[in-house]
Every structure is written in C-alpha cells, then in structure tokens.
Design a protein around this motif. Structure first.
Motif, PDB file in Angstrom:
ATOM      1  N   LEU A  15       0.823  -1.202   0.000  1.00 16.60           N
ATOM      2  CA  LEU A  15       0.000   0.000   0.000  1.00 16.60           C
ATOM      3  C   LEU A  15       0.864   1.262   0.000  1.00 16.60           C
ATOM      4  O   LEU A  15       0.557   2.240  -0.691  1.00 16.60           O
ATOM      5  N   CYS A  16       1.953   1.247   0.743  1.00 19.44           N
ATOM      6  CA  CYS A  16       2.840   2.416   0.766  1.00 19.44           C
ATOM      7  C   CYS A  16       3.441   2.671  -0.606  1.00 19.44           C
ATOM      8  O   CYS A  16       3.628   3.829  -1.017  1.00 19.44           O
ATOM      9  N   ARG A  17       3.775   1.606  -1.334  1.00 22.12           N
ATOM     10  CA  ARG A  17       4.280   1.775  -2.697  1.00 22.12           C
ATOM     11  C   ARG A  17       3.225   2.427  -3.586  1.00 22.12           C
ATOM     12  O   ARG A  17       3.530   3.308  -4.404  1.00 22.12           O
ATOM     13  N   ARG A  18       1.972   2.003  -3.429  1.00 25.76           N
ATOM     14  CA  ARG A  18       0.900   2.583  -4.243  1.00 25.76           C
ATOM     15  C   ARG A  18       0.699   4.058  -3.903  1.00 25.76           C
ATOM     16  O   ARG A  18       0.520   4.896  -4.787  1.00 25.76           O
ATOM     17  N   LEU A  19       0.717   4.370  -2.629  1.00 24.97           N
ATOM     18  CA  LEU A  19       0.530   5.753  -2.215  1.00 24.97           C
ATOM     19  C   LEU A  19       1.710   6.615  -2.659  1.00 24.97           C
ATOM     20  O   LEU A  19       1.531   7.769  -3.073  1.00 24.97           O
ATOM     21  N   ALA A  20       2.926   6.064  -2.586  1.00 29.08           N
ATOM     22  CA  ALA A  20       4.095   6.800  -3.055  1.00 29.08           C
ATOM     23  C   ALA A  20       4.000   7.070  -4.555  1.00 29.08           C
ATOM     24  O   ALA A  20       4.324   8.165  -5.030  1.00 29.08           O
ATOM     25  N   ALA A  21       3.534   6.070  -5.305  1.00 35.52           N
ATOM     26  CA  ALA A  21       3.377   6.254  -6.743  1.00 35.52           C
ATOM     27  C   ALA A  21       2.363   7.350  -7.039  1.00 35.52           C
ATOM     28  O   ALA A  21       2.535   8.136  -7.982  1.00 35.52           O
ATOM     29  N   ALA A  22       1.297   7.424  -6.235  1.00 36.18           N
ATOM     30  CA  ALA A  22       0.302   8.486  -6.414  1.00 36.18           C
ATOM     31  C   ALA A  22       0.902   9.850  -6.154  1.00 36.18           C
ATOM     32  O   ALA A  22       0.426  10.863  -6.678  1.00 36.18           O
ATOM     33  N   LEU A  23       1.963   9.897  -5.342  1.00 31.73           N
ATOM     34  CA  LEU A  23       2.678  11.143  -5.073  1.00 31.73           C
ATOM     35  C   LEU A  23       3.765  11.420  -6.104  1.00 31.73           C
ATOM     36  O   LEU A  23       4.467  12.422  -6.023  1.00 31.73           O
ATOM     37  N   GLY A  24       3.922  10.488  -7.057  1.00 35.99           N
ATOM     38  CA  GLY A  24       4.927  10.655  -8.090  1.00 35.99           C
ATOM     39  C   GLY A  24       6.265  10.047  -7.760  1.00 35.99           C
ATOM     40  O   GLY A  24       7.254  10.315  -8.447  1.00 35.99           O
ATOM     41  N   VAL A  30      -7.862  10.713  -5.842  1.00 39.22           N
ATOM     42  CA  VAL A  30      -6.716   9.817  -5.924  1.00 39.22           C
ATOM     43  C   VAL A  30      -6.567   8.974  -4.666  1.00 39.22           C
ATOM     44  O   VAL A  30      -6.579   7.737  -4.715  1.00 39.22           O
ATOM     45  N   PHE A  31      -6.430   9.629  -3.521  1.00 43.19           N
ATOM     46  CA  PHE A  31      -6.074   8.904  -2.301  1.00 43.19           C
ATOM     47  C   PHE A  31      -7.269   8.213  -1.641  1.00 43.19           C
ATOM     48  O   PHE A  31      -7.119   7.134  -1.067  1.00 43.19           O
ATOM     49  N   TYR A  32      -8.453   8.815  -1.712  1.00 42.37           N
ATOM     50  CA  TYR A  32      -9.625   8.187  -1.106  1.00 42.37           C
ATOM     51  C   TYR A  32      -9.909   6.797  -1.681  1.00 42.37           C
ATOM     52  O   TYR A  32     -10.078   5.837  -0.927  1.00 42.37           O
ATOM     53  N   PRO A  33      -9.972   6.613  -3.006  1.00 42.03           N
ATOM     54  CA  PRO A  33     -10.239   5.262  -3.517  1.00 42.03           C
ATOM     55  C   PRO A  33      -9.117   4.276  -3.225  1.00 42.03           C
ATOM     56  O   PRO A  33      -9.383   3.091  -3.010  1.00 42.03           O
ATOM     57  N   LEU A  34      -7.861   4.744  -3.208  1.00 48.57           N
ATOM     58  CA  LEU A  34      -6.761   3.845  -2.873  1.00 48.57           C
ATOM     59  C   LEU A  34      -6.902   3.304  -1.458  1.00 48.57           C
ATOM     60  O   LEU A  34      -6.638   2.129  -1.185  1.00 48.57           O
ATOM     61  N   ALA A  35      -7.306   4.161  -0.530  1.00 44.98           N
ATOM     62  CA  ALA A  35      -7.418   3.757   0.868  1.00 44.98           C
ATOM     63  C   ALA A  35      -8.714   3.008   1.148  1.00 44.98           C
ATOM     64  O   ALA A  35      -8.776   2.198   2.073  1.00 44.98           O
ATOM     65  N   SER A  36      -9.767   3.259   0.360  1.00 46.35           N
ATOM     66  CA  SER A  36     -11.079   2.679   0.639  1.00 46.35           C
ATOM     67  C   SER A  36     -11.309   1.340  -0.028  1.00 46.35           C
ATOM     68  O   SER A  36     -12.201   0.593   0.373  1.00 46.35           O
TER      69      SER A  36
END
Length: 427
Positions: free
Chosen positions: A186-195, A329-335
């Motif tokens: 999940l951290c990798r996905r969130l980091a990717a969303a941050l570029g 971006v972040f809401y669907p990733l976390a939900s």
C-alpha cells in the motif's frame, strides 16, 4: 462572537460520542430567525481554526441573503474533534498550486495533534515518528508501521462511538485497504500516487507513501467519528429544535468529513421532524453511493443513507470537483479492498467519493455545472450533483483543491438550494 463575519452566530460543540453537553438546544431555540444555516467543518485542529473556516465560508451570506422582506438568516457552526495535517492547505486561504509541501517525516506539531486526537497513544505516535525518520529498509519495519497506524484507527472501547461502529452498516462493501492491505504494498501505491516510484526490490522510496498511510488511517477514524456525531448528536438536536422552534427552516452544509456528519444527521432525525429544508455537501468525503437504493455492482444492496434524502423538505446537493486529489486519488486507494488492482488504476467506481463525481446510484439525479445551477436553479427536492470544478480548483498536493470551498458561488448554491428569501427552484 467577536471576529465572526456573520451575526447572529452560535456554536454547537460535540465530543467524539456526539454529546453536546446540553447547552446548544436552548441557544439555537432562542434565535429569532426564519432560516438557520448550519455548517460542519471537515478537518481542523482546534476550535479557533474551525471558527476561522466558518467565518470565511459565511462571509458572503449577508450580502447575498440580506434585504429580502420577511427573511432573517442565522448561522451555526458545528465543532467536533477532527484533525488537519499541517502540510494540508487551510480552507479559506489562497494556496499556490506549486507551493512547497512538508516532507515525509512526522514533525512535532503533527505528533502533538495525533496524541491529542487519539488519547493514550503517545508511545504509538512516538514510534511512528521514529520509523518515518529512520526509514528502515525492511518489510518488517513497514509491517510494524502499519500495525501502529491502524491502532490509532481502532474504535476506542466503551462509549457511544464503539456502539455506533457496531450498529451502523458499512457504506462500502468490505473493510478498506487502509486497514487490511499489506503495508509495504500500500505504501508503494501511495508513493506512486505522489509521483515517487519504488522498484520491487527497494523499500526506501516507499516511505514517501507511509505518511500518506498514516494520514488515511487518521481520516478513516475521523470518517467514523463524523457519522457518530451526525447521527447521535446533530440529528437529535435538530429534532428538538423542530419542536421548540417549528418555523425555523434549517439548511445543513458540510465540508469533507463534515459533509458526512450533516448527512448522517438525517439518520438521527426523530420521527416527525421536518425542519431540514436543504442539505449541501461540499467535497463530501464518503461514498458516492451513500444515498443509493440499489448498487450497480450489488443490485440487492443499498447505500448507508439509501432513501434518506426523502427526509429533507428540499434538495440534497453534492458539489464535487475533479481538482480534489484527496478524494479523486487517495480516497479510492485507501477505501478499496486489499489487493484490488482496479482501484490502483482508479478505474473501479465502487470506491469513489461523493466529492469526486457527485451522487451516484440514485435514479433521475440531475447533473449540473455550477453555472447551470446558479443560472437556472436547483430541483425542489431529491438529489442533485453540481460540478464545482470552475471554482474549487486550487491547492497543492497531496490534497489538491479539497479545501478550496470559500467562494461566493458556493454560498449562492446553499441559498438557492434552501430557497432562502423566496429564491425559486429552477426545476
């Protein structure tokens, strides 16, 4: 209240269990007004910051609603325990889209806010800060970080919030990824969303996503709390107001998690209460299927507020913006569900937020631009979605334009929805 942009203004202060302490009932009933606009903030760190937002949002109302014969507008601000990370733009202030954001570490101010919002977790917050500072290059360190972050989001034992969490059905289909996904993944996905992209064999860059994981677990806890305060606190309060001041027309407005709060107040309205004349949801941080009576992916299911729009003697208006990256971006990733690759690509609408694309799953819901809504009016009842991207557009990452809500145009939406001062509905 000194420094407030509008008068008369009252405050309704709730604790995490939705208890207002008794005072606001008499305070609101004593207002000699025809219309009462009740605004609930989303993330804010203190009553002072919440009042600052209330004042900024309410500022255009006197000019827009004033001078109409027979109309006297009053204002109320809902204060409830929530948290805004200091690296997020503050609603109501000009924010440059390219302004520098804080780094991935946990600064002292944020740590203090977390320990205040989650009492008894001082050691947990301290360890989270240390992990973010040292960034160990191991899967075990990420697993520990995820476990600690999720401890903050756990329902505190005892109290009404715990009972509420057990009794209320989920407004998504399953427990979210933010609580159950493998932490490093999940951290990798969130980091990717941050570029920031982390190769499969490297854990270091993924720490850029760890702070987002902490942010999202905190938001998950606030989302639950907002529902508690709305249903167990604001709803019953409005019911009492309907008996003590039956001619006062109430217009509910909420931002982010505050939108969920005022929406859940409909679940808490006692039978016979008919004083809620409009609901305006600004960048609502909850499921866009909340009011659905049938779900596209589960026809026999329904949203957590399915059909509750019928308790409003007027429209339920959801303002949304494509510039809100917190929700887009972040809401669907976390939900989403753990391991849901469609959510990673942003293509699974099950996990989208109302503030991203409006109300979904409700038949015959009009979809209007902001210009159309203000030029032609709003429906007299039912759900309607308004694309506010024309004004809700500025803000730096990671939240984007989520907090960009203090605009005269949105004040006009609230007044139009509530037909304040005889404003005629357009359709």
């Amino acid at each position: 209240m000194a420094g407030m942009s509008v008068q008369p203004y009252r405050e309704i202060c709730f604790d995490a269990d939705g208890d207002p302490g008794g005072g606001p009932y008499d305070t609101l009933a004593g207002l000699d007004v025809t219309d009462l606009v009740v605004f609930a903030h989303g993330w804010n760190n203190s009553p002072a910051l919440a009042r600052r937002l209330h004042s900024a949002f309410f500022a255009p109302f006197p000019k827009l609603a004033g001078g109409r014969p027979g109309t006297q507008v009053g204002y109320a601000g809902v204060l409830w325990p929530s948290m805004r990370f200091p690296d997020e733009p503050f609603p109501g202030l000009e924010q440059a889209d390219d302004a520098p954001a804080q780094g991935p570490g946990l600064d002292g101010a944020t740590g203090e806010l977390l320990t205040g919002l989650f009492p008894g977790h001082t050691a947990t917050v301290g360890r989270l800060a240390r992990l973010l500072r040292e960034q160990p290059d191991s899967r075990e360190a990420f697993a520990e970080f995820g476990m600690l972050a999720r401890q903050l989001a756990a329902v505190p034992p005892g109290g009404l919030e715990a009972g509420f969490a057990e009794d209320v059905p989920r407004d998504e289909q399953s427990p979210p990824a933010v609580l159950y996904e493998d932490t490093l993944t999940l951290c990798r996905r969130l980091a990717a969303a941050l570029g920031v992209h982390a190769p499969d064999g490297a854990a270091g860059p993924a720490w850029r996503g760890a702070k987002e994981l902490l942010r999202q677990t905190t938001y998950y806890a606030m989302k639950r709390r907002a529902g508690t305060v709305g249903e167990l606190g604001l709803g019953p309060l409005l019911g009492r107001l309907s008996r003590s001041a039956p001619r006062t027309r109430v217009h509910l407005v909420g931002h982010g998690h505050g939108a969920r709060l005022v929406a859940f107040a409909l679940r808490g309205l006692p039978e016979g209460a008919c004083n809620v004349k409009s609901v305006t949801l600004l960048q609502g941080a909850f499921s866009h299927y909340a009011f659905a009576t049938g779900l596209p992916h589960a026809p026999s299911g329904h949203g957590i507020l399915g059909g509750f729009q019928q308790l409003v003697d007027g429209p339920v208006v959801a303002c949304h913006s494509r510039h809100d990256t917190a929700l887009g971006v972040f809401y669907p990733l976390a939900s989403s569900l753990a391991g849901d690759t469609r959510a990673v690509a942003g293509t699974d609408p099950r996990w989208w937020a109302m503030g991203h694309d409006g109300i979904q799953g409700v038949a015959d819901t009009p979809r209007l631009t902001l210009d159309e809504a203000l030029r032609s009016g709003l429906p007299a009842a039912g759900c309607v979605s308004v694309d506010a991207s024309a004004v809700v557009r500025h803000g730096r990452p990671p939240t984007g334009a989520h907090g960009d809500i203090c605009h005269e145009e949105l004040a006009r939406v609230v007044l139009t929805a509530g037909r304040v001062g005889g404003t005629a509905p357009g359709t």
